[in-house]
Scaffold this motif. Structure first.
Motif, PDB file in Angstrom:
ATOM      1  N   LEU A 187       0.830  -1.206   0.000  1.00  0.00           N
ATOM      2  CA  LEU A 187       0.000   0.000   0.000  1.00  0.00           C
ATOM      3  C   LEU A 187       0.864   1.255   0.000  1.00  0.00           C
ATOM      4  CD1 LEU A 187      -2.764   1.332   0.123  1.00  0.00           C
ATOM      5  CD2 LEU A 187      -2.720   1.076   2.621  1.00  0.00           C
ATOM      6  N   GLU A 191       0.764   4.165  -2.905  1.00  0.00           N
ATOM      7  CA  GLU A 191       0.562   5.572  -2.562  1.00  0.00           C
ATOM      8  C   GLU A 191       1.695   6.444  -3.106  1.00  0.00           C
ATOM      9  OE1 GLU A 191      -2.105   5.034   1.509  1.00  0.00           O
ATOM     10  OE2 GLU A 191       0.081   5.105   1.650  1.00  0.00           O
ATOM     11  N   ALA A 210      -4.751   0.723  -4.572  1.00  0.00           N
ATOM     12  CA  ALA A 210      -4.645   1.211  -3.197  1.00  0.00           C
ATOM     13  C   ALA A 210      -5.984   1.098  -2.477  1.00  0.00           C
ATOM     14  CB  ALA A 210      -4.165   2.660  -3.189  1.00  0.00           C
ATOM     15  N   LEU A 213      -6.697  -2.642  -1.694  1.00  0.00           N
ATOM     16  CA  LEU A 213      -5.834  -3.124  -0.623  1.00  0.00           C
ATOM     17  C   LEU A 213      -6.231  -2.495   0.720  1.00  0.00           C
ATOM     18  CD1 LEU A 213      -3.544  -5.102  -0.302  1.00  0.00           C
ATOM     19  CD2 LEU A 213      -1.920  -3.256  -0.747  1.00  0.00           C
ATOM     20  N   SER A 214      -6.662  -1.240   0.681  1.00  0.00           N
ATOM     21  CA  SER A 214      -7.130  -0.586   1.912  1.00  0.00           C
ATOM     22  C   SER A 214      -8.345  -1.305   2.479  1.00  0.00           C
ATOM     23  CB  SER A 214      -7.465   0.883   1.632  1.00  0.00           C
ATOM     24  OG  SER A 214      -6.314   1.615   1.268  1.00  0.00           O
TER      25      SER A 214
END
Length: 256
Positions: A187, A191, A210, A213-214
């Protein structure tokens, strides 16, 4: 107290005469000191002239040497490196676009047909732009070959200001960390890829990764932020076509 005296003024009293002699003496001392300093400086230069010229010569040689290196060594080295990398690039491109990918990626890495591979370019032409670019190719090839640790190692050595390659390198490192079961690290690199450049290709792709995965990491609020940015800023991207589904999912999880 100092007083202003007209030009041509002659001292009348004894005290004025003594003051005049004292001032003249002080002035003379100042000029004598300056003369002595100048003489000492001239003597030093004369005595050490040989060494001074040697120092100046060394500095000049260093500057001229640097310019000569760039012109007559670095440039030809870069040209040779790019020429030697041509076949490895072809293997890599064929692997991306064709069949027998694993064997072609291995040829891109290690060379074939008597030609250098990317690893050879990195070792033989260290410090050139070609070697830097070879780090990107090598890291990406290792990623495709599922050698994720080497993928991270080589992609981390790649440096670029390119609009697409720079974020792709960071994003590829993120992909490798996903496969290494290190989602927090992954992540972080997604980012970095998002922040590095803003374009219609890499930015929505890594916003999506992202966000997904968050969600997996239980960070629904962050995921929702990423998904909404795709919808608002990149409505024409391929990621935007199904983004409403992910926004809905993130909103449900964020509200819990």
């Amino acid at each position: 107290m100092a007083t202003y005296k007209k030009r041509g003024y002659k001292p009348k009293t004894k005290a004025e005469k003594e003051q005049n002699i004292e001032e003249g003496s002080t002035t003379a001392e100042v000029f004598n000191t300056l003369d002595e300093t100048a003489s000492k400086t001239e003597a030093f230069v004369a005595k050490n002239q040989k060494y001074i010229f040697i120092i100046v010569g060394v500095v000049a040689a260093a500057v001229l040497g640097s310019l000569a290196y760039k012109e007559y060594v670095a440039k030809p080295k870069q040209v040779n490196a790019m020429n030697d990398m041509f076949q490895a690039q072809k293997f890599f491109n064929d692997a991306v676009n064709g069949v027998a990918k694993d064997s072609l990626f291995n040829l891109a890495l290690n060379g074939g047909e008597g030609k250098y591979g990317m690893l050879d370019i990195i070792n033989e032409y260290s410090g050139t732009q070609a070697a830097n670019l070879a780090n990107y190719y090598a890291g990406t090839a290792y990623l495709r070959l599922k050698d994720y640790k080497n993928a991270v190692a080589y992609l981390s050595e790649f440096e670029s200001d390119d609009e697409v390659l720079a974020p792709l390198a960071k994003g590829n490192i993120g992909d490798a960390f996903v496969q290494l079961n290190q989602p927090e690290d992954a992540l972080g690199y997604y980012e970095k890829a998002i922040a590095l450049r803003d374009n219609g290709y890499t930015t929505p792709m890594y916003l999506y990764k992202a966000g997904a995965l968050s969600l997996k990491l239980g960070q629904a609020d962050k995921a929702l932020e990423y998904f909404k940015r795709i919808k608002e800023d990149y409505p024409d991207s391929s990621e935007a076509s199904t983004i409403d589904v992910f926004i809905g999912k993130a909103e449900v999880l964020a509200s819990k």
